[in-house]
Design an enzyme around this catalytic site. Structure first.
Site, PDB file in Angstrom:
ATOM      1  N   ASP A  69       0.941  -1.267   0.095  1.00  0.00           N
ATOM      2  CA  ASP A  69      -0.047  -0.074   0.098  1.00  0.00           C
ATOM      3  C   ASP A  69       0.897   1.119  -0.136  1.00  0.00           C
ATOM      4  O   ASP A  69       1.982   1.291   0.630  1.00  0.00           O
ATOM      5  CB  ASP A  69      -0.779   0.081   1.230  1.00  0.00           C
ATOM      6  N   LYS A 143      -1.114  -8.511  -4.676  1.00  0.00           N
ATOM      7  CA  LYS A 143      -1.457  -8.711  -3.271  1.00  0.00           C
ATOM      8  C   LYS A 143      -2.742  -7.887  -3.133  1.00  0.00           C
ATOM      9  O   LYS A 143      -3.009  -6.646  -3.306  1.00  0.00           O
ATOM     10  CB  LYS A 143      -0.516  -8.291  -1.990  1.00  0.00           C
ATOM     11  N   ASP A 145      -6.022  -7.088  -0.934  1.00  0.00           N
ATOM     12  CA  ASP A 145      -6.342  -7.080   0.683  1.00  0.00           C
ATOM     13  C   ASP A 145      -7.512  -6.527   1.069  1.00  0.00           C
ATOM     14  O   ASP A 145      -7.775  -5.485   0.651  1.00  0.00           O
ATOM     15  CB  ASP A 145      -4.988  -6.279   1.202  1.00  0.00           C
ATOM     16  N   GLY A 187      -9.648 -14.445   7.323  1.00  0.00           N
ATOM     17  CA  GLY A 187     -10.786 -14.793   7.875  1.00  0.00           C
ATOM     18  C   GLY A 187     -12.209 -14.114   7.681  1.00  0.00           C
ATOM     19  O   GLY A 187     -13.126 -14.521   8.531  1.00  0.00           O
ATOM     20  N   VAL A 189     -13.933 -14.222   5.134  1.00  0.00           N
ATOM     21  CA  VAL A 189     -15.173 -14.881   4.613  1.00  0.00           C
ATOM     22  C   VAL A 189     -15.806 -15.981   5.409  1.00  0.00           C
ATOM     23  O   VAL A 189     -16.874 -16.077   5.389  1.00  0.00           O
ATOM     24  CB  VAL A 189     -14.417 -15.665   3.253  1.00  0.00           C
ATOM     25  N   ASP A 190     -15.045 -16.627   6.270  1.00  0.00           N
ATOM     26  CA  ASP A 190     -15.479 -17.743   6.967  1.00  0.00           C
ATOM     27  C   ASP A 190     -15.686 -17.220   8.416  1.00  0.00           C
ATOM     28  O   ASP A 190     -16.194 -18.113   9.137  1.00  0.00           O
ATOM     29  CB  ASP A 190     -14.538 -18.879   7.100  1.00  0.00           C
ATOM     30  N   ASP A 215      -2.417  -9.090  10.980  1.00  0.00           N
ATOM     31  CA  ASP A 215      -1.210  -8.420  10.707  1.00  0.00           C
ATOM     32  C   ASP A 215       0.064  -9.127  11.706  1.00  0.00           C
ATOM     33  O   ASP A 215      -0.470  -9.076  13.023  1.00  0.00           O
ATOM     34  CB  ASP A 215      -0.882  -7.043  10.534  1.00  0.00           C
TER      35      ASP A 215
HETATM   36  C1  GLA Z   1      -3.336  -4.376   5.782  1.00  0.00           C
HETATM   37  C2  GLA Z   1      -2.562  -5.729   5.540  1.00  0.00           C
HETATM   38  C3  GLA Z   1      -0.933  -5.278   5.613  1.00  0.00           C
HETATM   39  C4  GLA Z   1      -0.815  -4.087   4.759  1.00  0.00           C
HETATM   40  C5  GLA Z   1      -1.809  -3.095   4.887  1.00  0.00           C
HETATM   41  C6  GLA Z   1      -1.520  -1.855   4.223  1.00  0.00           C
HETATM   42  O1  GLA Z   1      -3.249  -4.159   7.284  1.00  0.00           O
HETATM   43  O2  GLA Z   1      -2.727  -6.867   6.435  1.00  0.00           O
HETATM   44  O3  GLA Z   1      -0.275  -6.322   5.228  1.00  0.00           O
HETATM   45  O4  GLA Z   1      -0.804  -4.560   3.420  1.00  0.00           O
HETATM   46  O5  GLA Z   1      -2.951  -3.514   5.184  1.00  0.00           O
HETATM   47  O6  GLA Z   1      -2.362  -0.746   4.169  1.00  0.00           O
END
Ligand code: GLA
Length: 394
Positions: A69, A143, A145, A187, A189-190, A215
């Site tokens: 991000d 990725k 997210d 998690g 979705v489930d 995270d």
């Molecule tokens: C979420 C993801 C992290 C990262 C941040 C970016 O928290 O789980 O791995 O990609 O967003 O904002």
């Protein structure tokens, strides 16, 4: 085709499975988030590419360099999402070309929401155009997210989230470019009931890798918590489809050398994607040595594609086993406790008969230990591991 069939097909949504032939072993590379947050930039990424291409990491298998991000700018008049003009003055296409010129690959980040977790522009409603843009730029990894909190979508039904993941899967497939598809579902979705044996069972047909938890942090307690949350889902992993316990924190925060070694060994035995999260331009030789230990990486990259599992839990001590191609076994003996202790690997844990003979190699000491019958005992320091390759003799 008759008119009726054409009409029917036209109204049916496609239900293809993921068949992109990618990620036959867990993807390896680097992602900007853990080490740099919104500090991602062309300069950082180019320097990281240079480091990976010259310090042995590329040879060890780390090839995907992923912008997390913070790379985004605004959509232009044609709805094409542009990179942040100051952070990426030469654009992403030039960066991908640079990565490719060094034998590496480039990855990018987005979300199936209006906003990304970091409040940047997401891809919801723009899946086709974004996937095509990334393919045109030469992107090799996405990725994706899911960020419900940021978007006030915490009540979104699992089916709707899954539909969004599939929409991007189809958009990526339609570009014809091989792009590893990684999602951070965590998690949603489930639901997060860790005793649900079916959690993530949809994932192998939809994506190449799926984040299983919230995270990671560069803290021993958090790494152990994330490890515990991997119980019960090992059977889902296979070539092309991997549980993702999140990116590595090796070399970050205040982790001790033993903790770094343990974290890395555990992610290897779990067949986790190995996405580095530290500053690859500036790390100690000890950290580089951990990341490039070929024999430990080989446990992770083994062609059988089985995820290792915990076979013994003694509270602060645990043993993990990963079956390998050719009949050998990877073993991690983990000591979570605050003092060193002796741990014993029983042949029972390995599903070997007590009288079988096996050759053992210690992959951190890089030493053959000899032949053993029935069991093997070793000293395991606090917050450390003993990592073995066990080869049964016929
Ligand atoms: C979420 C993801 C992290 C990262 C941040 C970016 O928290 O789980 O791995 O990609 O967003 O904002």
């Amino acid at each position: 085709m008759g008119i009726l069939a054409t009409l029917l097909l036209g109204t049916m949504s496609p239900t293809y499975g993921l068949d992109n032939g990618l990620a036959q072993t867990p993807p390896m590379g680097w992602n900007s988030w853990n080490g740099f947050r919104f500090g991602v930039s062309e300069k950082l990424v180019k320097e990281t590419i240079d480091a990976v291409a010259s310090n042995g990491l590329k040879e060890a298998g780390y090839v995907y360099i992923v912008l997390d991000d913070g790379w985004q700018g605004e959509r232009d008049d044609n709805d094409i999402l542009q990179p942040h003009p100051e952070k990426f003055p030469s654009g992403i296409k030039a960066l991908a070309e640079y990565a490719h010129s060094k034998g590496l690959k480039l990855g990018i980040y987005s979300c199936p929401n209006v906003l990304t977790c970091g409040n940047e522009t997401g891809s919801l409603g723009y899946e086709t155009i974004d996937a095509q843009t990334w393919a045109d730029w030469g992107i090799d990894f996405l990725k994706y997210d899911h960020c419900p909190t940021r978007n006030q979508e915490r009540d979104l039904p699992g089916e709707e989230i899954l539909k969004r993941y599939k929409t991007m899967r189809e958009a990526l497939a339609a570009t014809g470019r091989p792009i590893v598809y990684s999602i951070a579902d965590k998690g949603w979705v489930d639901g997060t009931d860790l005793s649900n044996p079916d959690r993530f069972s949809w994932a192998p047909e939809v994506v190449n890798m799926w984040r299983t938890t919230q995270d990671i942090k560069p803290k021993w307690s958090r790494i152990m918590q994330i490890l515990d949350w991997q119980d019960g889902i090992a059977h889902l992993a296979k070539p092309g489809a991997w549980n993702d316990p999140d990116m590595l924190e090796v070399g970050n925060g205040q982790l001790s050398l033993a903790e770094n070694r343990a974290h890395f060994s555990l992610w290897c035995i779990l067949a986790a994607p190995l996405m580095l999260g530290n500053d690859l331009r500036d790390m100690s030789p000890e950290i580089l040595e951990i990341l490039t230990n070929k024999e430990v990486v080989a446990l992770n990259q083994d062609s059988l594609g089985k995820q290792g599992e915990k076979v013994w839990d003694g509270g602060d001590q645990e043993i993990f086993i990963k079956p390998l191609a050719g009949g050998s076994l990877g073993v991690v003996m983990l000591n979570r406790g605050d003092s060193g202790t002796t741990m014993t690997l029983e042949w029972d844990h390995l599903k070997l008969s007590a009288t079988a003979t096996a050759q053992l190699r210690d992959l951190w000491k890089k030493a053959d230990l000899g032949e053993f019958n029935g069991k093997y005992s070793a000293e395991v320091a606090s917050h450390d591991v003993v990592t073995l390759r066990v080869t049964p003799k016929n």
